[in-house]
Write a protein that holds these residues in place. Sequence first.
Motif, PDB file in Angstrom:
ATOM      1  N   MET A 140       0.985  -1.229   0.017  1.00 42.13           N
ATOM      2  CA  MET A 140       0.034   0.004   0.045  1.00 42.13           C
ATOM      3  C   MET A 140       0.876   1.362  -0.180  1.00 42.13           C
ATOM      4  N   SER A 141       0.532   2.390  -0.871  1.00 40.96           N
ATOM      5  CA  SER A 141       1.502   3.597  -0.685  1.00 40.96           C
ATOM      6  C   SER A 141       0.532   4.479  -0.459  1.00 40.96           C
ATOM      7  N   ALA A 142       0.921   5.744  -0.141  1.00 43.47           N
ATOM      8  CA  ALA A 142       0.135   6.981   0.256  1.00 43.47           C
ATOM      9  C   ALA A 142      -0.985   6.984  -0.640  1.00 43.47           C
ATOM     10  N   ALA A 143      -0.714   7.051  -1.881  1.00 45.23           N
ATOM     11  CA  ALA A 143      -1.905   7.017  -3.028  1.00 45.23           C
ATOM     12  C   ALA A 143      -2.914   5.936  -2.451  1.00 45.23           C
ATOM     13  N   ASN A 144      -2.481   4.750  -2.182  1.00 44.32           N
ATOM     14  CA  ASN A 144      -3.475   3.777  -1.839  1.00 44.32           C
ATOM     15  C   ASN A 144      -4.383   4.172  -0.824  1.00 44.32           C
ATOM     16  N   VAL A 145      -3.864   4.811   0.319  1.00 41.91           N
ATOM     17  CA  VAL A 145      -4.474   5.259   1.448  1.00 41.91           C
ATOM     18  C   VAL A 145      -5.402   6.460   1.307  1.00 41.91           C
ATOM     19  N   ALA A 146      -5.072   7.196   0.330  1.00 42.67           N
ATOM     20  CA  ALA A 146      -6.205   8.249  -0.136  1.00 42.67           C
ATOM     21  C   ALA A 146      -7.150   7.467  -1.038  1.00 42.67           C
ATOM     22  N   ASN A 147      -6.945   6.528  -1.760  1.00 45.16           N
ATOM     23  CA  ASN A 147      -8.037   5.998  -2.499  1.00 45.16           C
ATOM     24  C   ASN A 147      -8.778   5.057  -1.444  1.00 45.16           C
ATOM     25  N   GLN A 148      -8.275   4.597  -0.480  1.00 49.91           N
ATOM     26  CA  GLN A 148      -9.266   3.916   0.611  1.00 49.91           C
ATOM     27  C   GLN A 148     -10.041   4.637   1.243  1.00 49.91           C
ATOM     28  N   VAL A 149      -9.667   6.021   1.567  1.00 49.38           N
ATOM     29  CA  VAL A 149     -10.477   7.150   2.230  1.00 49.38           C
ATOM     30  C   VAL A 149     -11.431   7.521   1.175  1.00 49.38           C
ATOM     31  N   LEU A 150     -11.240   7.517  -0.010  1.00 45.31           N
ATOM     32  CA  LEU A 150     -12.480   7.832  -1.098  1.00 45.31           C
ATOM     33  C   LEU A 150     -13.408   6.752  -1.245  1.00 45.31           C
ATOM     34  N   ASN A 151     -12.761   5.519  -1.234  1.00 44.48           N
ATOM     35  CA  ASN A 151     -13.851   4.495  -1.298  1.00 44.48           C
ATOM     36  C   ASN A 151     -14.559   4.589  -0.124  1.00 44.48           C
ATOM     37  N   TRP A 152     -14.147   4.686   1.152  1.00 44.25           N
ATOM     38  CA  TRP A 152     -14.940   4.653   2.119  1.00 44.25           C
ATOM     39  C   TRP A 152     -16.236   5.598   2.167  1.00 44.25           C
ATOM     40  N   LEU A 153     -16.037   6.886   1.464  1.00 42.81           N
ATOM     41  CA  LEU A 153     -16.926   7.678   1.161  1.00 42.81           C
ATOM     42  C   LEU A 153     -17.961   7.284   0.346  1.00 42.81           C
ATOM     43  N   ARG A 154     -17.828   6.274  -0.148  1.00 47.84           N
ATOM     44  CA  ARG A 154     -18.966   5.700  -1.093  1.00 47.84           C
ATOM     45  C   ARG A 154     -19.158   4.376  -0.586  1.00 47.84           C
ATOM     46  N   GLY A 155     -18.906   4.056   0.781  1.00 43.32           N
ATOM     47  CA  GLY A 155     -19.425   2.741   1.545  1.00 43.32           C
ATOM     48  C   GLY A 155     -18.734   1.603   1.467  1.00 43.32           C
ATOM     49  N   VAL A 156     -17.391   1.611   0.824  1.00 47.10           N
ATOM     50  CA  VAL A 156     -16.537   0.405   0.960  1.00 47.10           C
ATOM     51  C   VAL A 156     -15.462   0.536   2.139  1.00 47.10           C
ATOM     52  N   ALA A 157     -15.587  -0.068   3.154  1.00 43.35           N
ATOM     53  CA  ALA A 157     -14.668   0.059   4.456  1.00 43.35           C
ATOM     54  C   ALA A 157     -13.330  -0.458   4.134  1.00 43.35           C
ATOM     55  N   PRO A 158     -12.294   0.304   4.548  1.00 42.99           N
ATOM     56  CA  PRO A 158     -11.039   0.184   4.439  1.00 42.99           C
ATOM     57  C   PRO A 158     -10.715  -0.993   5.325  1.00 42.99           C
ATOM     58  N   PRO A 159      -9.650  -1.866   5.509  1.00 45.19           N
ATOM     59  CA  PRO A 159      -9.047  -2.621   6.267  1.00 45.19           C
ATOM     60  C   PRO A 159      -8.545  -1.826   7.331  1.00 45.19           C
ATOM     61  N   ALA A 160      -8.595  -2.497   8.586  1.00 44.62           N
ATOM     62  CA  ALA A 160      -8.456  -1.905   9.828  1.00 44.62           C
ATOM     63  C   ALA A 160      -6.531  -1.862   9.931  1.00 44.62           C
ATOM     64  N   VAL A 161      -6.160  -0.722  10.349  1.00 44.91           N
ATOM     65  CA  VAL A 161      -4.744  -0.524  10.281  1.00 44.91           C
ATOM     66  C   VAL A 161      -4.113  -0.954  11.721  1.00 44.91           C
ATOM     67  N   GLY A 162      -3.177  -1.955  11.834  1.00 41.81           N
ATOM     68  CA  GLY A 162      -2.835  -2.759  13.001  1.00 41.81           C
ATOM     69  C   GLY A 162      -1.919  -1.819  13.793  1.00 41.81           C
ATOM     70  N   GLY A 163      -1.792  -0.524  13.561  1.00 42.00           N
ATOM     71  CA  GLY A 163      -0.825   0.407  14.415  1.00 42.00           C
ATOM     72  C   GLY A 163      -0.079   1.455  13.394  1.00 42.00           C
ATOM     73  N   LEU A 164       0.497   2.327  13.957  1.00 38.61           N
ATOM     74  CA  LEU A 164       1.398   3.423  13.274  1.00 38.61           C
ATOM     75  C   LEU A 164       2.904   3.427  13.681  1.00 38.61           C
ATOM     76  N   TYR A 165       3.775   2.916  12.896  1.00 39.51           N
ATOM     77  CA  TYR A 165       5.163   2.832  13.282  1.00 39.51           C
ATOM     78  C   TYR A 165       6.036   3.796  12.283  1.00 39.51           C
ATOM     79  N   VAL A 166       6.882   4.567  13.171  1.00 44.10           N
ATOM     80  CA  VAL A 166       7.632   5.426  12.808  1.00 44.10           C
ATOM     81  C   VAL A 166       8.937   5.017  12.341  1.00 44.10           C
ATOM     82  N   LYS A 167       9.573   5.336  11.252  1.00 43.56           N
ATOM     83  CA  LYS A 167      10.951   5.189  10.878  1.00 43.56           C
ATOM     84  C   LYS A 167      11.751   6.627  10.701  1.00 43.56           C
ATOM     85  N   LEU A 168      12.692   6.651  10.875  1.00 35.73           N
ATOM     86  CA  LEU A 168      13.453   7.984  10.440  1.00 35.73           C
ATOM     87  C   LEU A 168      14.307   8.018   9.195  1.00 35.73           C
TER      88      LEU A 168
END
Length: 124
Positions: free
Chosen positions: A1-29
């Motif tokens: 999944m890329s940042a573009a895929n995240v944006a697409n999942q949010v847009l799909n959510w707006l049309r009623g398609v639930a995105p998969p849950a994110v297991g956590g946020l992990y930060v790298k330097l």
Amino acid sequence: MSAANVANQVLNWLRGVAPPAVGGLYVKLHTGDPGAAGTANGSVVTTRRQATMNAAAGGSMTLLSMSGSWAMTASETITHISVHDAASGGNFLFSAALNTPRSVVNGDTITMTTLVVGNTPLAS
């Protein structure tokens, strides 16, 4: 999944398609822009630290806690972070430039105390 895929999942959510849950946020330097895949310009310290976020309000969410700090093993300047959905492997979600780059040397410790993730502007 890329940042573009995240944006697409949010847009799909707006049309009623639930995105998969994110297991956590992990930060790298990173020492420069992580790029579209979140893999460019990685710090020599490759550990991802888990960020726990407060509930979103007003179009953003803030850092509640971080699962530790980074013990630096080389001299470098940290300029960016990338955020993934797993401690290793997983999917790249998004990246950001630090407000103030941090020059470090071997033996320094970086502790993240502030992280704001926003989705703005909101209509008034």
